[in-house]
Design an enzyme around this catalytic site. Structure first.
Site, PDB file in Angstrom:
ATOM      1  CB  CYS A  51      74.616  79.679 -13.577  1.00 27.91           C
ATOM      2  SG  CYS A  51      76.182  78.870 -13.230  1.00 27.91           S
ATOM      3  NE  ARG A 134      79.846  81.162 -10.140  1.00 31.29           N
ATOM      4  CZ  ARG A 134      78.742  80.526 -10.536  1.00 31.29           C
ATOM      5  NH1 ARG A 134      78.115  80.947 -11.612  1.00 31.29           N
ATOM      6  NH2 ARG A 134      78.262  79.498  -9.869  1.00 31.29           N
TER       7      ARG A 134
HETATM    8  C1  BEZ Z   1      75.596  77.352  -9.386  1.00 28.38           C
HETATM    9  O1  BEZ Z   1      74.747  77.390  -8.514  1.00 28.38           O
HETATM   10  O2  BEZ Z   1      75.579  78.091 -10.353  1.00 28.38           O
HETATM   11  C2  BEZ Z   1      76.693  76.344  -9.264  1.00 28.38           C
HETATM   12  C3  BEZ Z   1      77.145  76.020  -8.018  1.00 28.38           C
HETATM   13  C4  BEZ Z   1      78.160  75.080  -7.892  1.00 28.38           C
HETATM   14  C5  BEZ Z   1      78.686  74.461  -9.023  1.00 28.38           C
HETATM   15  C6  BEZ Z   1      78.221  74.832 -10.270  1.00 28.38           C
HETATM   16  C7  BEZ Z   1      77.236  75.771 -10.402  1.00 28.38           C
END
Ligand code: BEZ
Length: 235
Positions: A51, A134
């Protein structure tokens, strides 16, 4: 046990309305964005690496989206103070692919009740019951959903594609044409299938200037990049 069913807005429908608190103040959606395109997107959680890389990329491209008359609006089911602390940390500490000191100036919605995320079908319990996936919604200036893209938690979005989709939607609207696989501005475009009264035959016979047909249903024409950009870039 009864299974929970979340609604999923669809392409061609009005974007569901909501009021929300964001890092840039309160918003009424989509009313506050009338006359503009909006990319409304969700991310799973603040203080997570994928993110973070996405937010830095969105923020670095914000001016490119604005030039196409498009505003960005983010959302996660975290609270406002988490959002503020995360965005401050990004600016102060994170460097990614040459981007640093990145300030996120577009609104990030707090949605701790998950009300908006559920309304927009951003919660996918098979993937996570506590985080939004997402999701990316392209909403047009009249408030209609025009494209929806979903990515899972583990894969960051492709920003070239997000910009290509926006340019494609705007180009298709402006010129009344359709766009073939992998189209980019400057590539040939698809002319809608001809109607009745001999127009299809005229096309096939090469009588419509600038249109080349491989068969009655597959006709293309040139659309130079300058012409496209002149129409879709804000002046
Ligand atoms: C992330 O790195 O953005 C992420 C990875 C797995 C679950 C939620 C967020």
């Amino acid at each position: 046990m009864e299974e929970k069913v979340f609604s999923m807005p669809r392409i061609g429908e009005k974007a569901p309305e909501f009021k929300a608190i964001t890092t840039q103040g309160d918003i009424c959606f989509p009313a506050d964005y009338e006359g503009k395109w909006v990319i409304l997107f969700s991310h799973p959680a603040d203080f997570t690496p994928v993110c973070t890389s996405e937010f830095m990329t969105f923020a670095s491209m914000e001016e490119e989206f604005k030039a196409l008359n498009c505003e960005l609006v983010g959302l996660s089911v975290d609270g406002l103070y988490s959002h503020i602390a995360w965005l401050r940390t990004i600016k102060e500490k994170i460097e990614f692919k040459g981007m640093k000191n990145v300030e996120v100036n577009f609104p990030l919605i707090e949605d701790i009740t998950m009300e908006v995320a559920k309304k927009y079908g951003m919660m996918m319990p098979g993937e996570s019951s506590t985080k939004a996936v997402r999701a990316v919604f392209f909403i047009d200036p009249k408030g209609f959903i025009r494209t929806i893209i979903y990515y899972p938690l583990s894969l960051g979005r492709n920003f070239d594609e997000l910009k290509r989709v926006l340019m494609g939607l705007r180009t298709a609207d402006e010129f009344g044409i359709a766009l073939p696989a992998d189209w980019r501005p400057g590539d040939d475009v698809i002319v809608p299938t001809a109607g009745s009264c001999g127009t299809a035959k005229d096309r096939m016979d090469g009588k419509e200037e600038g249109i080349e047909c491989k068969d009655w249903f597959f006709c293309m024409k040139k659309l130079p990049k300058e012409k496209v950009m002149d129409k879709i870039l804000k002046k």
